[in-house]
Design a protein around this motif. Structure first.
Motif, short mmCIF file in Angstrom:
data_model
loop_
_atom_site.label_atom_id
_atom_site.label_comp_id
_atom_site.label_asym_id
_atom_site.label_seq_id
_atom_site.Cartn_x
_atom_site.Cartn_y
_atom_site.Cartn_z
N ILE A 156 -21.04 45.07 -18.86
CA ILE A 156 -20.08 45.38 -17.82
C ILE A 156 -19.13 44.19 -17.61
O ILE A 156 -19.57 43.05 -17.47
CB ILE A 156 -20.80 45.72 -16.50
N ASP A 157 -17.85 44.49 -17.63
CA ASP A 157 -16.86 43.46 -17.39
C ASP A 157 -16.71 43.28 -15.88
O ASP A 157 -16.09 44.11 -15.19
CB ASP A 157 -15.52 43.87 -18.01
N LEU A 158 -17.30 42.21 -15.33
CA LEU A 158 -17.29 42.00 -13.89
C LEU A 158 -15.88 41.81 -13.34
O LEU A 158 -15.57 42.27 -12.23
CB LEU A 158 -18.16 40.78 -13.54
N ARG A 159 -15.03 41.16 -14.12
CA ARG A 159 -13.66 40.94 -13.65
C ARG A 159 -12.92 42.27 -13.51
O ARG A 159 -12.19 42.48 -12.53
CB ARG A 159 -12.92 40.03 -14.63
N TRP B 178 -12.22 47.42 -7.78
CA TRP B 178 -12.66 47.46 -6.39
C TRP B 178 -11.54 47.03 -5.44
O TRP B 178 -11.34 47.63 -4.37
CB TRP B 178 -13.88 46.56 -6.22
N ARG B 179 -10.79 46.01 -5.80
CA ARG B 179 -9.71 45.53 -4.95
C ARG B 179 -8.58 46.55 -4.86
O ARG B 179 -7.85 46.57 -3.85
CB ARG B 179 -9.17 44.20 -5.48
N ARG B 180 -8.42 47.37 -5.88
CA ARG B 180 -7.36 48.37 -5.85
C ARG B 180 -7.75 49.61 -5.04
O ARG B 180 -6.91 50.46 -4.76
CB ARG B 180 -6.99 48.79 -7.28
N CYS B 181 -9.02 49.72 -4.68
CA CYS B 181 -9.46 50.86 -3.86
C CYS B 181 -8.88 50.76 -2.46
O CYS B 181 -8.54 49.68 -1.97
CB CYS B 181 -10.99 50.89 -3.78
N ASP B 182 -8.79 51.92 -1.80
CA ASP B 182 -8.30 51.95 -0.42
C ASP B 182 -9.23 51.14 0.48
O ASP B 182 -10.44 51.03 0.23
CB ASP B 182 -8.23 53.40 0.05
N VAL B 183 -8.66 50.57 1.53
CA VAL B 183 -9.43 49.70 2.42
C VAL B 183 -10.57 50.45 3.09
O VAL B 183 -11.64 49.88 3.38
CB VAL B 183 -8.49 49.06 3.47
N VAL B 184 -10.40 51.75 3.34
CA VAL B 184 -11.48 52.53 3.95
C VAL B 184 -12.66 52.66 3.00
O VAL B 184 -13.83 52.55 3.40
CB VAL B 184 -10.96 53.94 4.34
N VAL B 185 -12.36 52.85 1.71
CA VAL B 185 -13.43 52.94 0.70
C VAL B 185 -14.19 51.63 0.62
O VAL B 185 -15.42 51.60 0.48
CB VAL B 185 -12.83 53.32 -0.66
#
Length: 384
Positions: free
Chosen positions: A2-5, A11-18
């Motif tokens: 799995i590429d952690l980066r 994850w950072r591109r997900c909506d803040v609610v998610v």
């Protein structure tokens, strides 16, 4: 593997609610563990009572709204406060009650409007909660209620501090961005001035001189050819400068250096200016930006000579030392200014800024016996 980066970027591109939801779900699950019964925040010291159907509603009210604690902080705070009040009145004391200070911190940090009204409403709601707990047989003394209120106020204060810190950082970044843009605009204006003014001044002088050569076809043809050549050089230099201004330009693209001074002097001579050029030594390998600034100093000084002392003797002296480059450009007199465009003084100011940026010295002024002199001392060990 799995590429952690990549996972982090997704994850950072997900909506803040998610991104905020997992914490609330984790707190809700932890509140259902038997080992954590009665481990929540308590005010009033009512005896802990067993779970019933309402306890699950309380846990949901205290944890699930944390998903919107940044998107809708007022909604989150209202729902969590309601769940917290029910939790204390029914004495469940679930772990989820620890969400109350988290909701306060988030509201203090992210609530944009009606902040003062929110504080007043929460403070007023705390008073009837304390009276209700007392009527239910709570053993908490007045001091305990006050301390608990101050703890809640501290949570809000932490959020407010985070908000002000974030605002200060944003303001600082804005000022830095504005300063960077202003510096870039100044740099571009300076480069345009250096490139355009020299060539256009030479072209104007040559074109005006051509008016008086109508009776000498050979000299007229040579003068018009010089105008054409100067125009071509101006276009080439402008294209070169635009290439340098591109964000992705080739790092191998060269910039004018002191080694091109002979060409610059010859171009000025073709424009009708008698120029004497004296050069001592050779540029050091580590001269870096010093060569570029040397070229600009001589270029601007010769441009001014064409404008304000056309036809007079002009002397250019450049001496390369181990630690610095010395430049002096002088004219003998005022010359003829009838054929020259006026100046704004921006060029000399730009030269002073260039030289000062490298830690050098710059001066420009009239000579005692007439004429004008430009002098510059440019450290040769400045990084390029």
């Amino acid at each position: 593997m799995i590429d952690l980066r990549r996972v982090t970027d997704l994850w950072r591109r997900c909506d803040v609610v998610v991104r905020d939801l997992p914490f609330g779900l984790l707190l809700a699950v932890a509140s259902l563990l038997p080992a954590l019964y009665g481990k929540g925040t308590q005010v009033g010291d009512l005896p802990t009572r067993p779970f019933d159907a309402l306890a699950f509603v309380v846990i949901a009210l205290e944890t699930l709204p944390l998903a919107v604690r940044r998107r809708w902080p007022a909604v989150c705070l209202a729902l969590v406060s309601l769940g917290f009040a029910l939790d204390q009145l029914h004495a469940y004391h679930v772990l989820a009650s620890n969400a109350m200070p988290i909701a306060l911190i988030s509201a203090g940090a992210h609530l944009e409007r009606h902040r003062r009204v929110t504080v007043i409403i929460l403070s007023m709601a705390y008073v009837p909660l304390a009276f209700a707990l007392d009527r239910l047989g709570a053993t908490e003394k007045v001091e305990g209620y006050v301390v608990f209120y101050l703890a809640l106020a501290l949570a809000w204060g932490i959020g407010a501090w985070l908000r002000s810190t974030r605002a200060a950082e944003a303001e600082h970044r804005r000022h830095v961005a504005e300063a960077t843009r202003a510096a870039e605009r100044t740099r571009i204006a300076r480069e345009l001035h250096d490139v355009v003014t020299h060539h256009v001044t030479a072209m104007v002088v040559q074109a005006e001189a051509a008016r008086y050569l109508m009776a000498a076809p050979d000299r007229l043809d040579a003068t018009l050819s010089a105008v054409t050549d100067t125009g071509r050089r101006a276009i080439t230099d402008l294209r070169h400068m635009l290439d340098l201004l591109k964000a992705d330009h080739d790092t191998d693209v060269s910039v004018p250096s002191a080694g091109e001074l002979h060409t610059l002097v010859e171009q000025t001579r073709q424009a009708g200016q008698p120029v004497e050029f004296a050069e001592e030594g050779s540029p050091a390998e580590s001269a870096g930006s010093a060569e570029f600034v040397t070229y600009r100093v001589v270029q601007e000084a010769l441009t001014n000579a064409l404008k304000h002392a056309h036809g007079t003797r002009t002397v250019v002296r450049v001496r390369y030392g181990e630690k610095e480059i010395s430049v002096e450009v002088s004219t003998d007199g005022a010359g003829s200014r009838a054929v020259s465009p006026g100046g704004s003084g921006r060029g000399l100011a730009g030269l002073r800024e260039r030289v000062d940026a490298l830690g050098g010295e710059f001066s420009a002024g009239r000579q005692a016996g007439g004429g004008f002199v430009v002098r510059a001392r440019i450290p040769a060990e400045s990084p390029s």
